[in-house]
Design a protein around this motif. Sequence first.
Motif, PDB file in Angstrom:
ATOM      1  N   ALA A   1      -2.552 -12.901 -11.163  1.00 32.40           N
ATOM      2  CA  ALA A   1      -2.147 -11.609 -10.466  1.00 32.40           C
ATOM      3  C   ALA A   1      -4.218 -11.592 -10.037  1.00 32.40           C
ATOM      4  O   ALA A   1      -4.650 -11.290 -10.344  1.00 32.40           O
ATOM      5  N   SER A   2      -3.028 -10.333  -8.660  1.00 31.67           N
ATOM      6  CA  SER A   2      -4.593  -9.560  -8.033  1.00 31.67           C
ATOM      7  C   SER A   2      -4.070  -8.131  -8.316  1.00 31.67           C
ATOM      8  O   SER A   2      -2.901  -7.778  -8.483  1.00 31.67           O
ATOM      9  N   GLU A   3      -4.959  -7.209  -7.736  1.00 34.87           N
ATOM     10  CA  GLU A   3      -4.742  -6.051  -7.207  1.00 34.87           C
ATOM     11  C   GLU A   3      -3.664  -6.163  -6.066  1.00 34.87           C
ATOM     12  O   GLU A   3      -3.521  -7.075  -5.009  1.00 34.87           O
ATOM     13  N   GLY A   4      -2.430  -5.698  -6.373  1.00 39.54           N
ATOM     14  CA  GLY A   4      -1.786  -5.411  -5.326  1.00 39.54           C
ATOM     15  C   GLY A   4      -0.598  -6.638  -4.437  1.00 39.54           C
ATOM     16  O   GLY A   4       0.149  -6.892  -4.174  1.00 39.54           O
ATOM     17  N   GLY A   5      -0.689  -7.271  -6.197  1.00 39.11           N
ATOM     18  CA  GLY A   5       0.388  -9.049  -5.486  1.00 39.11           C
ATOM     19  C   GLY A   5      -0.022  -9.550  -6.335  1.00 39.11           C
ATOM     20  O   GLY A   5      -1.127  -9.668  -7.951  1.00 39.11           O
ATOM     21  N   ALA A   6       0.163 -10.963  -6.223  1.00 37.44           N
ATOM     22  CA  ALA A   6      -0.537 -12.218  -7.252  1.00 37.44           C
ATOM     23  C   ALA A   6      -0.091 -13.540  -6.441  1.00 37.44           C
ATOM     24  O   ALA A   6       0.636 -13.553  -5.166  1.00 37.44           O
ATOM     25  N   HIS A   7      -0.479 -14.615  -6.772  1.00 40.07           N
ATOM     26  CA  HIS A   7      -0.460 -15.789  -5.299  1.00 40.07           C
ATOM     27  C   HIS A   7      -0.393 -16.638  -7.591  1.00 40.07           C
ATOM     28  O   HIS A   7      -0.952 -16.971  -8.628  1.00 40.07           O
ATOM     29  N   ALA A   8       1.393 -17.860  -6.288  1.00 42.14           N
ATOM     30  CA  ALA A   8       0.987 -18.640  -6.975  1.00 42.14           C
ATOM     31  C   ALA A   8       1.422 -20.044  -7.039  1.00 42.14           C
ATOM     32  O   ALA A   8       0.682 -20.475  -5.551  1.00 42.14           O
ATOM     33  N   THR A   9       1.079 -21.504  -7.707  1.00 40.77           N
ATOM     34  CA  THR A   9       0.523 -23.023  -7.223  1.00 40.77           C
ATOM     35  C   THR A   9       1.569 -23.338  -7.653  1.00 40.77           C
ATOM     36  O   THR A   9       1.521 -23.588  -8.510  1.00 40.77           O
ATOM     37  N   ALA A  10       2.606 -23.936  -7.111  1.00 41.39           N
ATOM     38  CA  ALA A  10       3.487 -25.661  -7.877  1.00 41.39           C
ATOM     39  C   ALA A  10       3.507 -26.950  -7.047  1.00 41.39           C
ATOM     40  O   ALA A  10       3.325 -26.698  -6.336  1.00 41.39           O
ATOM     41  N   TYR A  11       3.544 -27.953  -7.787  1.00 37.68           N
ATOM     42  CA  TYR A  11       3.649 -29.592  -7.304  1.00 37.68           C
ATOM     43  C   TYR A  11       4.528 -29.540  -6.796  1.00 37.68           C
ATOM     44  O   TYR A  11       5.964 -29.045  -7.724  1.00 37.68           O
ATOM     45  N   VAL A  12       5.408 -30.019  -6.304  1.00 41.60           N
ATOM     46  CA  VAL A  12       6.159 -30.015  -5.800  1.00 41.60           C
ATOM     47  C   VAL A  12       6.630 -32.002  -5.916  1.00 41.60           C
ATOM     48  O   VAL A  12       5.640 -32.793  -4.378  1.00 41.60           O
ATOM     49  N   LEU A  13       8.377 -31.897  -6.588  1.00 39.12           N
ATOM     50  CA  LEU A  13       8.656 -33.843  -5.719  1.00 39.12           C
ATOM     51  C   LEU A  13      10.253 -33.629  -5.275  1.00 39.12           C
ATOM     52  O   LEU A  13      10.748 -32.719  -5.756  1.00 39.12           O
TER      53      LEU A  13
END
Length: 71
Positions: free
Chosen positions: A12-24
């Motif tokens: 989470a960050s001010e004003g939003g969020a960042h997400a990372t996911a590995y994908v196959l």
Amino acid sequence: MRHFFFDLVTEASEGGAHATAYVLITHSMGSRTVAQPPGRYECDLAQFDGRWAFATRRVIMDADATMLAPV
């Protein structure tokens, strides 16, 4: 075609969020299944009208992501 997601991390960050996911990504033809090179999604999330949504989504593949057809 199926997408498998692993190790989802959200910050989470001010004003939003960042997400990372590995994908196959895999796809099947008949009884044969082929996996694409692995990669990851990098996503920026924001609230729109009180609901969370993707603001941006980047797909970063570890190798050439040319769609491979099962042989």
